[in-house]
Motif scaffolding. Structure first.
Motif, PDB file in Angstrom:
ATOM      1  N   TRP A 146       0.833  -1.197   0.000  1.00 32.78           N
ATOM      2  CA  TRP A 146       0.000   0.000   0.000  1.00 32.78           C
ATOM      3  C   TRP A 146       0.871   1.253   0.000  1.00 32.78           C
ATOM      4  O   TRP A 146       0.569   2.222  -0.702  1.00 32.78           O
ATOM      5  CB  TRP A 146      -0.903  -0.001   1.231  1.00 32.78           C
ATOM      6  N   GLU A 150       0.628   4.184  -2.666  1.00 32.21           N
ATOM      7  CA  GLU A 150       0.322   5.539  -2.214  1.00 32.21           C
ATOM      8  C   GLU A 150       1.357   6.519  -2.757  1.00 32.21           C
ATOM      9  O   GLU A 150       1.021   7.615  -3.237  1.00 32.21           O
ATOM     10  CB  GLU A 150       0.325   5.593  -0.679  1.00 32.21           C
ATOM     11  N   THR A 160      -6.800  14.981  -4.237  1.00 34.94           N
ATOM     12  CA  THR A 160      -8.128  15.545  -3.986  1.00 34.94           C
ATOM     13  C   THR A 160      -8.094  16.395  -2.716  1.00 34.94           C
ATOM     14  O   THR A 160      -7.110  16.388  -1.978  1.00 34.94           O
ATOM     15  CB  THR A 160      -9.176  14.428  -3.826  1.00 34.94           C
ATOM     16  N   ALA A 180      -8.914   6.032 -10.330  1.00 29.86           N
ATOM     17  CA  ALA A 180     -10.180   5.700  -9.670  1.00 29.86           C
ATOM     18  C   ALA A 180     -10.342   4.192  -9.510  1.00 29.86           C
ATOM     19  O   ALA A 180     -10.833   3.718  -8.479  1.00 29.86           O
ATOM     20  CB  ALA A 180     -11.346   6.272 -10.470  1.00 29.86           C
ATOM     21  N   ASN A 183      -8.051   3.069  -6.677  1.00 31.45           N
ATOM     22  CA  ASN A 183      -8.524   3.595  -5.402  1.00 31.45           C
ATOM     23  C   ASN A 183      -9.806   2.911  -4.941  1.00 31.45           C
ATOM     24  O   ASN A 183     -10.061   2.799  -3.734  1.00 31.45           O
ATOM     25  CB  ASN A 183      -8.742   5.105  -5.515  1.00 31.45           C
ATOM     26  N   ALA A 184     -10.609   2.447  -5.891  1.00 29.61           N
ATOM     27  CA  ALA A 184     -11.825   1.716  -5.524  1.00 29.61           C
ATOM     28  C   ALA A 184     -11.492   0.354  -4.921  1.00 29.61           C
ATOM     29  O   ALA A 184     -12.217  -0.134  -4.049  1.00 29.61           O
ATOM     30  CB  ALA A 184     -12.713   1.539  -6.762  1.00 29.61           C
ATOM     31  N   TRP A 186      -8.607  -0.221  -3.290  1.00 29.07           N
ATOM     32  CA  TRP A 186      -7.832  -0.018  -2.065  1.00 29.07           C
ATOM     33  C   TRP A 186      -7.670   1.477  -1.860  1.00 29.07           C
ATOM     34  O   TRP A 186      -6.983   2.133  -2.623  1.00 29.07           O
ATOM     35  CB  TRP A 186      -6.470  -0.691  -2.220  1.00 29.07           C
ATOM     36  N   ASP A 187      -8.338   2.015  -0.842  1.00 32.89           N
ATOM     37  CA  ASP A 187      -8.352   3.447  -0.590  1.00 32.89           C
ATOM     38  C   ASP A 187      -6.929   3.953  -0.327  1.00 32.89           C
ATOM     39  O   ASP A 187      -6.280   3.529   0.641  1.00 32.89           O
ATOM     40  CB  ASP A 187      -9.253   3.736   0.610  1.00 32.89           C
ATOM     41  N   LEU A 188      -6.454   4.859  -1.172  1.00 32.00           N
ATOM     42  CA  LEU A 188      -5.091   5.380  -1.046  1.00 32.00           C
ATOM     43  C   LEU A 188      -5.045   6.721  -0.310  1.00 32.00           C
ATOM     44  O   LEU A 188      -4.007   7.391  -0.321  1.00 32.00           O
ATOM     45  CB  LEU A 188      -4.461   5.526  -2.436  1.00 32.00           C
ATOM     46  N   ASP A 189      -6.139   7.104   0.340  1.00 33.45           N
ATOM     47  CA  ASP A 189      -6.174   8.365   1.102  1.00 33.45           C
ATOM     48  C   ASP A 189      -5.704   9.535   0.234  1.00 33.45           C
ATOM     49  O   ASP A 189      -4.770  10.269   0.584  1.00 33.45           O
ATOM     50  CB  ASP A 189      -5.305   8.270   2.361  1.00 33.45           C
ATOM     51  N   LEU A 190      -6.368   9.741  -0.889  1.00 37.88           N
ATOM     52  CA  LEU A 190      -5.891  10.683  -1.893  1.00 37.88           C
ATOM     53  C   LEU A 190      -5.964  12.134  -1.450  1.00 37.88           C
ATOM     54  O   LEU A 190      -5.365  13.003  -2.082  1.00 37.88           O
ATOM     55  CB  LEU A 190      -6.681  10.493  -3.196  1.00 37.88           C
TER      56      LEU A 190
END
Length: 394
Positions: A146, A150, A160, A180, A183-184, A186-190
């Motif tokens: 991850w 990231e 964002t 997108a 990130n869908a 695995w949430d990369l805390d954008l």
């Protein structure tokens, strides 16, 4: 010993597809090695940095640039108590998504892909390492940690949210489809900053290209040492060399001056980061991510001086008449190849026909398959395919 604000291998958030730990490599060392052994990494050898790859053996390619970035990243990360393996992994992966012909090719593909979700080389790098590299039995991609994903996604800053900035930021707008999709999964805390290691990789990128573009521009005859004597940072560097070694031959004078420019940038980043880290005293990598600005950056005076150098390079190198002629030529190559493959996907190689079949009648899905193929081309292969399929003296 790593600093408390460094990314600790034992605390990694892991991989999308669980794997057993290596007996002799940390998770980030394993990421680095997988990136180096990937097909996309090898193709960087024949992709443009500024000059089209085959124009001269001494000019930087995307691969030599990437190696220089990784070297700078390891140096800075080591001095700051950061995880050098993670910084190196992000640096080695940061340009995997670049298409042929450098930023010229990226600009052309961005326009061609506008109806189909756009194109962004950071997002494409994520697509490569999560899907397009197909070598492992258990998963597509490289199954990186991850933290490395990231770093690829937001080493230039948050993508964002209120702190989003830079060419890869979207603020409140739609994400590039490739980003997108990852990130869908695995949430990369954008919306937050990346780790300090990823920030180091981003600054190392600036250090490397500011240094080597000056060197390559001199070699190409687009400007002279006398021109650089008029600029901040470079002028004092040449003056110091002339003071220490009067009458030094041209090649040595150039090298000695530019390595001083290199040193000024690296030393400035380290000094500024040490001061900011001491003042804020972060106790975890999550505190680094939650800050309202990057912890790794140039000092304001040097940043302003580098802006002057970049402005000079933009006028005298990136938009120099011979470079503009080449930009027009290679833009035409991309503009010819992409619609040809979109109209006739049967022209894609046999091992791409499964993706074509999966796209079916979905025009957007097919365009994204064509993009993956064209963006993965090297300069020389794109020119060869253009000559073979369309004609002309490439």
């Amino acid at each position: 010993m790593l600093a408390p604000y460094a990314c600790q291998p034992a605390a990694s958030r892991g991989r999308l597809h669980p794997e057993n730990m290596s007996t002799f490599r940390s998770p980030f060392q394993r990421d680095r090695d997988r990136i180096i052994h990937s097909s996309a990494f090898r193709r960087l050898k024949h992709k443009t940095q500024v000059f089209v790859e085959h124009e001269g053996d001494y000019y930087r390619t995307r691969l030599t640039h990437t190696i220089e970035v990784a070297q700078v990243a390891r140096t800075i990360a080591g001095q700051l108590g950061l995880n050098t393996d993670l910084a190196e992994a992000v640096a080695l992966a940061h340009d995997l998504g670049h298409p042929p012909f450098g930023h010229t090719g990226e600009d052309a593909l961005a326009l061609l892909m506008a109806p189909y979700g756009g194109f962004d080389h950071n997002a494409q790098a994520l697509r490569i390492v999560t899907r397009l590299e197909r070598h492992y039995a258990d998963f597509d991609g490289l199954n990186l940690t991850w933290e490395t994903l990231e770093g690829i996604a937001k080493h230039n800053g948050p993508v964002t949210g209120p702190h989003a900035s830079g060419s890869h930021a979207v603020g409140s707008g739609p994400l590039p489809y490739a980003l997108a999709a990852v990130n869908a999964l695995w949430d990369l805390d954008l919306g937050t900053f990346a780790s300090a290691e990823a920030q180091v990789a981003a600054v190392a990128d600036d250090v490397a290209y500011n240094h080597h573009d000056l060197h390559d521009g001199l070699r190409a005859g687009l400007f002279t040492e006398a021109d650089l004597m008029e600029l901040p940072v470079t002028g004092p560097a040449f003056a110091e060399v002339d003071r220490l070694w009067p009458g030094l031959d041209l090649a040595r004078r150039r090298h000695e001056a530019l390595r001083r420019v290199f040193g000024v940038m690296v030393e400035d980043v380290i000094a500024v980061a040490r001061g900011r880290l001491q003042a804020s005293n972060p106790q975890s990598v999550d505190e680094i991510r939650a800050m309202d600005g990057p912890i790794i950056r140039f000092s304001k005076p040097l940043y302003q001086n580098l802006k002057a150098i970049k402005s000079f390079l933009f006028t005298r190198m990136y938009r120099a008449p011979p470079v503009l002629v080449e930009r027009q030529r290679v833009t035409a190559v991309v503009n010819d190849l992409f619609p040809l493959f979109l109209a006739q996907p049967g022209l894609l190689p046999e091992d791409w026909q499964g993706d074509v079949a999966a796209a079916g009648a979905d025009r957007t899905a097919l365009a994204r398959v064509v993009l993956d193929y064209v963006a993965g081309m090297t300069d020389r292969f794109a020119l060869q395919e253009h000559a073979r399929l369309i004609g002309g003296n490439d």
